[in-house]
Scaffold this motif. Structure first.
Motif, mmCIF file in Angstrom:
data_model
loop_
_atom_site.group_PDB
_atom_site.id
_atom_site.type_symbol
_atom_site.label_atom_id
_atom_site.label_comp_id
_atom_site.label_asym_id
_atom_site.label_seq_id
_atom_site.Cartn_x
_atom_site.Cartn_y
_atom_site.Cartn_z
ATOM 1 N N ASN A 1 -0.348 -0.891 -10.755
ATOM 2 C CA ASN A 1 -0.418 -2.099 -10.320
ATOM 3 C C ASN A 1 0.566 -2.334 -9.059
ATOM 4 O OD1 ASN A 1 -2.279 -2.957 -12.185
ATOM 5 N ND2 ASN A 1 -0.769 -3.691 -13.581
ATOM 6 N N CYS A 2 1.677 -1.713 -8.831
ATOM 7 C CA CYS A 2 2.717 -1.879 -7.819
ATOM 8 C C CYS A 2 1.950 -1.231 -6.541
ATOM 9 C CB CYS A 2 3.942 -1.194 -8.088
ATOM 10 S SG CYS A 2 5.273 -2.243 -9.210
ATOM 11 N N VAL A 3 1.233 -0.159 -6.892
ATOM 12 C CA VAL A 3 0.692 0.789 -5.960
ATOM 13 C C VAL A 3 -0.482 -0.289 -5.121
ATOM 14 C CG1 VAL A 3 -0.770 2.589 -5.140
ATOM 15 C CG2 VAL A 3 1.165 2.991 -6.663
ATOM 16 N N LEU A 4 -1.055 -0.871 -6.160
ATOM 17 C CA LEU A 4 -2.228 -1.711 -5.622
ATOM 18 C C LEU A 4 -1.879 -2.898 -4.926
ATOM 19 C CD1 LEU A 4 -4.707 -1.256 -8.785
ATOM 20 C CD2 LEU A 4 -4.779 -0.092 -6.610
ATOM 21 N N ALA A 5 -0.840 -3.461 -5.555
ATOM 22 C CA ALA A 5 -0.168 -4.701 -4.909
ATOM 23 C C ALA A 5 0.286 -4.486 -3.595
ATOM 24 C CB ALA A 5 0.862 -5.096 -5.854
ATOM 25 N N ALA A 6 0.987 -3.313 -3.129
ATOM 26 C CA ALA A 6 1.589 -2.903 -1.844
ATOM 27 C C ALA A 6 0.258 -2.703 -1.181
ATOM 28 C CB ALA A 6 2.231 -1.524 -2.311
ATOM 29 N N LEU A 7 -0.716 -2.187 -1.532
ATOM 30 C CA LEU A 7 -2.066 -1.900 -0.782
ATOM 31 C C LEU A 7 -2.612 -3.338 -0.146
ATOM 32 C CD1 LEU A 7 -4.259 -0.277 0.563
ATOM 33 C CD2 LEU A 7 -5.329 -0.404 -1.504
ATOM 34 N N GLY A 8 -2.598 -4.261 -1.045
ATOM 35 C CA GLY A 8 -3.219 -5.526 -0.584
ATOM 36 C C GLY A 8 -2.307 -6.331 0.212
ATOM 37 N N TRP A 9 -1.031 -6.044 -0.042
ATOM 38 C CA TRP A 9 -0.010 -7.023 0.654
ATOM 39 C C TRP A 9 0.019 -6.192 2.294
ATOM 40 C CZ3 TRP A 9 3.443 -10.728 -0.691
ATOM 41 C CH2 TRP A 9 4.487 -11.083 0.597
ATOM 42 N N TRP A 10 -0.206 -4.982 2.317
ATOM 43 C CA TRP A 10 -0.124 -4.370 3.465
ATOM 44 C C TRP A 10 -1.378 -4.622 4.340
ATOM 45 C CZ3 TRP A 10 -3.060 0.455 4.733
ATOM 46 C CH2 TRP A 10 -2.716 1.062 5.917
ATOM 47 N N LEU A 11 -2.652 -4.661 3.693
ATOM 48 C CA LEU A 11 -3.859 -4.921 4.271
ATOM 49 C C LEU A 11 -4.039 -6.472 4.736
ATOM 50 C CD1 LEU A 11 -6.451 -3.109 2.046
ATOM 51 C CD2 LEU A 11 -5.647 -2.530 4.402
ATOM 52 N N HIS A 12 -3.026 -7.309 4.226
ATOM 53 C CA HIS A 12 -3.214 -8.612 4.591
ATOM 54 C C HIS A 12 -2.751 -8.575 6.358
ATOM 55 C CE1 HIS A 12 -1.119 -12.602 5.493
ATOM 56 N NE2 HIS A 12 -2.141 -13.039 4.800
ATOM 57 N N SER A 13 -1.695 -7.953 6.785
ATOM 58 C CA SER A 13 -1.317 -7.896 8.209
ATOM 59 C C SER A 13 -2.380 -7.705 9.224
ATOM 60 C CB SER A 13 -0.375 -6.810 8.292
ATOM 61 O OG SER A 13 -0.504 -5.663 8.133
ATOM 62 N N ILE B 1 -14.329 -2.690 -21.313
ATOM 63 C CA ILE B 1 -15.241 -3.370 -20.374
ATOM 64 C C ILE B 1 -14.872 -3.152 -19.251
ATOM 65 C CG2 ILE B 1 -16.290 -5.640 -19.631
ATOM 66 C CD1 ILE B 1 -15.426 -6.666 -22.712
ATOM 67 N N PRO B 2 -15.919 -2.712 -18.332
ATOM 68 C CA PRO B 2 -15.339 -2.311 -16.879
ATOM 69 C C PRO B 2 -15.259 -3.400 -15.902
ATOM 70 C CG PRO B 2 -17.984 -1.939 -17.170
ATOM 71 C CD PRO B 2 -17.446 -2.579 -18.671
ATOM 72 N N ALA B 3 -13.817 -3.329 -15.568
ATOM 73 C CA ALA B 3 -13.637 -4.428 -14.465
ATOM 74 C C ALA B 3 -12.374 -3.527 -13.697
ATOM 75 C CB ALA B 3 -13.108 -5.562 -15.056
ATOM 76 N N PRO B 4 -12.833 -2.760 -12.547
ATOM 77 C CA PRO B 4 -11.897 -2.123 -11.625
ATOM 78 C C PRO B 4 -10.559 -3.009 -11.102
ATOM 79 C CG PRO B 4 -14.159 -1.785 -11.020
ATOM 80 C CD PRO B 4 -14.231 -2.836 -11.772
ATOM 81 N N SER B 5 -9.417 -2.430 -11.659
ATOM 82 C CA SER B 5 -8.087 -3.137 -10.964
ATOM 83 C C SER B 5 -8.268 -2.853 -9.477
ATOM 84 C CB SER B 5 -7.279 -2.291 -11.805
ATOM 85 O OG SER B 5 -7.067 -0.890 -11.477
ATOM 86 N N GLU B 6 -8.872 -2.120 -8.943
ATOM 87 C CA GLU B 6 -9.024 -1.906 -7.460
ATOM 88 C C GLU B 6 -9.503 -3.355 -6.768
ATOM 89 O OE1 GLU B 6 -9.980 0.171 -9.567
ATOM 90 O OE2 GLU B 6 -9.493 2.308 -8.890
ATOM 91 N N LEU B 7 -10.295 -3.965 -7.468
ATOM 92 C CA LEU B 7 -11.045 -5.154 -7.062
ATOM 93 C C LEU B 7 -10.184 -6.247 -7.535
ATOM 94 C CD1 LEU B 7 -14.644 -4.402 -7.698
ATOM 95 C CD2 LEU B 7 -13.176 -4.090 -5.486
ATOM 96 N N ILE B 8 -9.068 -6.210 -8.351
ATOM 97 C CA ILE B 8 -8.176 -7.362 -8.758
ATOM 98 C C ILE B 8 -6.722 -7.570 -8.107
ATOM 99 C CG2 ILE B 8 -7.667 -8.455 -11.076
ATOM 100 C CD1 ILE B 8 -9.509 -6.540 -12.567
ATOM 101 N N ILE B 9 -6.308 -6.511 -8.181
ATOM 102 C CA ILE B 9 -4.608 -6.601 -7.881
ATOM 103 C C ILE B 9 -4.481 -6.792 -6.360
ATOM 104 C CG2 ILE B 9 -2.370 -5.707 -7.914
ATOM 105 C CD1 ILE B 9 -3.205 -6.701 -10.665
ATOM 106 N N PRO B 10 -5.282 -5.773 -5.502
ATOM 107 C CA PRO B 10 -5.245 -5.893 -4.154
ATOM 108 C C PRO B 10 -5.667 -7.171 -3.699
ATOM 109 C CG PRO B 10 -5.941 -3.775 -4.593
ATOM 110 C CD PRO B 10 -5.941 -4.543 -5.948
#
Length: 213
Positions: free
Chosen positions: A152-164, A27-36
């Protein structure tokens, strides 16, 4: 899909797990829209980023395992029939995609379940050829967990970085903007991992040849 939007708007550990389970299946649910976004909230103090990665990886593993088990027991004819069906098309599947995933798996061997988790277009369905080939389940779990964990580590790092520096209402736009760079970095990482494994395999082969001589 309103249910998907509702889950994305109410991200917590449970919804991250559910969404990543769905992302790991057909089922399509992009992780790029979940983890970051979940990591973004972790940076804001609402969640724990390590738990986000952990539950996200667990969800992806179970979703991928569902694909693996279905392919293992149902076999190629039924899987291809589903991919070509109306429901399969709703899941963004078709025979060409399955064939592409199978070719990638057979070209790269069991390591494909690790590297395939990092590649767009392959990530969600690489567990299907693993099941069709009746890959050892322990190896499947091991490589899938590592591949999903790295992604998931890559995506999480992106989301954490963008928060700043990015407001929440602009987050998805920025993720899309950086997604191309992420894909390039991941492909380079996949190539690096493939080269390392190939070098180890060649080294092991030479040692066996010398021992036999």
């Amino acid at each position: 899909m309103s249910w998907l939007s509702t889950l994305l708007e109410n991200l917590n550990y449970y919804t991250v797990f559910i969404l990543m389970f769905i992302e790991g299946s057909v089922i399509p649910a992009p992780s790029e829209l979940i983890i970051p976004p979940a990591a973004y909230r972790a940076a804001a103090g609402e969640l724990n980023v390590f738990m986000v990665i952990l539950v996200g990886t667990a969800g992806a593993l179970l979703g991928s395992t569902a694909n693996y088990v279905a392919a293992y027991y149902l076999g190629r004819p039924i899987i291809y029939r589903f991919a070509n069906s109306r429901l399969g098309h709703l899941c963004l599947l078709n025979q060409e995609k399955i064939e592409k995933a199978e070719k990638y798996f057979y070209d790269h061997g069991v390591i494909a379940t690790l590297t395939g988790r990092l590649l767009p277009g392959i990530r969600q369905i690489i567990s299907i050829p693993a099941g069709l080939a009746k890959m050892h389940f322990g190896k499947f779990v091991f490589y899938t967990t590592i591949g999903a964990g790295i992604w998931n580590c890559v995506l999480a790092a992106l989301g954490w970085w963008l928060h700043s520096f990015v407001p929440m209402n602009q987050l998805n736009t920025k993720i899309e903007e950086y997604n191309g760079y992420i894909q390039i970095a991941i492909i380079l990482l996949v190539l690096f991992v493939a080269v390392v494994f190939l070098a180890k395999w060649q080294l092991g082969k030479r040692r066996k040849t010398k021992d036999a001589a």
